[in-house]
Write an enzyme that holds these catalytic residues in place. Structure first.
Site, short mmCIF file in Angstrom:
data_model
loop_
_atom_site.label_atom_id
_atom_site.label_comp_id
_atom_site.label_asym_id
_atom_site.label_seq_id
_atom_site.Cartn_x
_atom_site.Cartn_y
_atom_site.Cartn_z
N CYS A 1 113.19 -58.75 122.82
CA CYS A 1 111.99 -59.04 122.03
C CYS A 1 112.23 -58.81 120.53
CB CYS A 1 110.82 -58.20 122.51
SG CYS A 1 111.26 -56.50 122.92
N HIS B 1 105.39 -55.87 118.07
CA HIS B 1 106.48 -55.23 117.33
C HIS B 1 106.39 -55.65 115.86
CE1 HIS B 1 108.16 -53.85 120.99
NE2 HIS B 1 109.23 -54.60 121.10
C1 2RA Z 1 111.52 -52.33 124.18
N1 2RA Z 1 112.89 -54.24 123.62
O1 2RA Z 1 110.76 -52.67 123.28
C2 2RA Z 1 112.65 -53.23 124.62
C3 2RA Z 1 112.34 -53.83 125.95
N2 2RA Z 1 111.22 -54.70 125.88
O2 2RA Z 1 111.42 -51.27 124.80
#
Ligand code: 2RA
Length: 340
Positions: free
Chosen positions: A128, A242
């Protein structure tokens, strides 16, 4: 043509989102098979105006499948997905199991869709944080050639899976709407207030596995074997988006205007960069705004004043939904390209 599509791991945060993405993207599904653990078998999931019953994930379940979307952890992916290929399906896998396998394309459709052509049965969906950081980086690379990235990520609880998300959601609900601060989550975040500077295990040079993914996957996706990335990945008390601070170094000069134009025109990107805007929501991207949509929002565009050659350094901030474009949406976009 209609396709028989299976989702392996249909009850997790990503698998559940994949079902929704298939509908949203009008995927030509003739038959949908939802595969999960025995304890979920028998549950019904709404899809395309009807219901689909969850089946226990067993190799026989792949019989007759054209496409299998993997939304399980690395071990189950490694064990089960080759059996789906043997059964004649093409697999789009969201785990890390096959991402760096030289026989497996690693694809962000906005960047390297053409790599799908050489798959041997499995196509890997990138991590991601890789997808969210590279979607805005790619258009700038096309202008001036990226050689180096310095990235700090602020990764949502959803990346730790549904349990982590449920835990944070409960805490936020318990906080209620703070009078002092209009956004309950911002309030809770200040109260939950801890950051964990570790995602995954520690690998070479003290970097975590999550931090090495951006360099390793970025080199493969952008076909830049010399790309150098210094990444710091941090878990933050945010639900499902994120955020990333990205500084790029280029081999050729690039003006801020060129960068702004390239980002404004880039597929998968929404430029939100107006310092004069009255509302913070219009001034720059914030994770609370990018949740549950598919674009990567980019803002805080500026020169990298730490670069001795400022004509070749740019910094930006971006946010994107980890479950959607960070995982499910990207995987379904890849599968859709397989049908075209
Ligand atoms: C996280 N990228 O954010 C890793 C798995 N999705 O924990």
């Amino acid at each position: 043509k209609q396709y028989t599509v299976a989702i392996l791991g249909a009850t997790g945060a990503v698998g559940t989102q994949m079902v929704q993405c298939l509908e949203e993207q009008n995927f030509p599904v003739g038959k949908l098979k939802l595969l999960a653990s025995a304890r979920s078998a028998g549950k019904k999931v709404a899809f395309a105006g009807g219901e689909v019953e969850i089946e226990e994930a067993r190799p026989e379940a792949f019989e007759g499948c054209d496409i299998v979307l993997g939304a399980v952890d690395d071990d189950i992916a490694r064990d089960m997905l080759p059996k789906a290929v043997e059964a004649g399906a093409v697999v789009v896998d969201n785990s890390h199991a096959f991402r760096l396998d030289p026989d497996v394309p690693l694809v962000v459709p906005e960047i390297n869709a053409e790599d799908i052509s050489w798959h041997h049965g499995i196509i890997a969906n990138p991590n991601c944080a890789t997808i969210i950081g590279l979607v805005p980086t790619w258009p700038l690379h096309k202008v001036a050639g990226v050689t180096r990235m310095i990235v700090s990520t602020y990764q949502a609880a959803s990346g730790a899976g549904a349990p982590g998300m449920a835990e944070l959601e409960a805490q936020i609900a318990a906080m209620g709407r703070g009078e002092a601060i209009p956004e309950p989550r911002a309030f809770a975040a200040q109260l939950v207030s801890n950051l964990i500077p570790q995602i995954g295990g520690f690998k070479e040079e003290g970097y975590t596995s999550e931090e090495m993914k951006l360099q390793n996957e970025g080199r493969k996706i952008m076909h830049l074997p010399e790309l150098r990335v210094n990444c710091t990945c941090v878990r933050v008390p945010v639900l499902r988006s994120h955020s990333e601070s990205v500084t790029l170094e280029f081999e050729r000069d690039i003006t801020l205007e060129e960068a702004r134009e390239a980002l404004a025109a880039a597929p998968g990107v929404k430029l939100v960069d107006d310092r004069e805007a009255a509302s913070a929501h219009d001034r720059y991207p914030m994770p609370i705004d990018t949740s549950d949509q598919d674009l990567i929002w980019v803002g805080r565009l500026r020169r990298d004043i730490s670069n001795p050659n400022t004509a070749r350094g740019i910094t930006f901030w971006c946010c994107g939904d980890q479950i959607r474009k960070g995982a499910a949406t990207n995987a379904v976009q890849i599968a859709k390209l397989l049908t075209e």
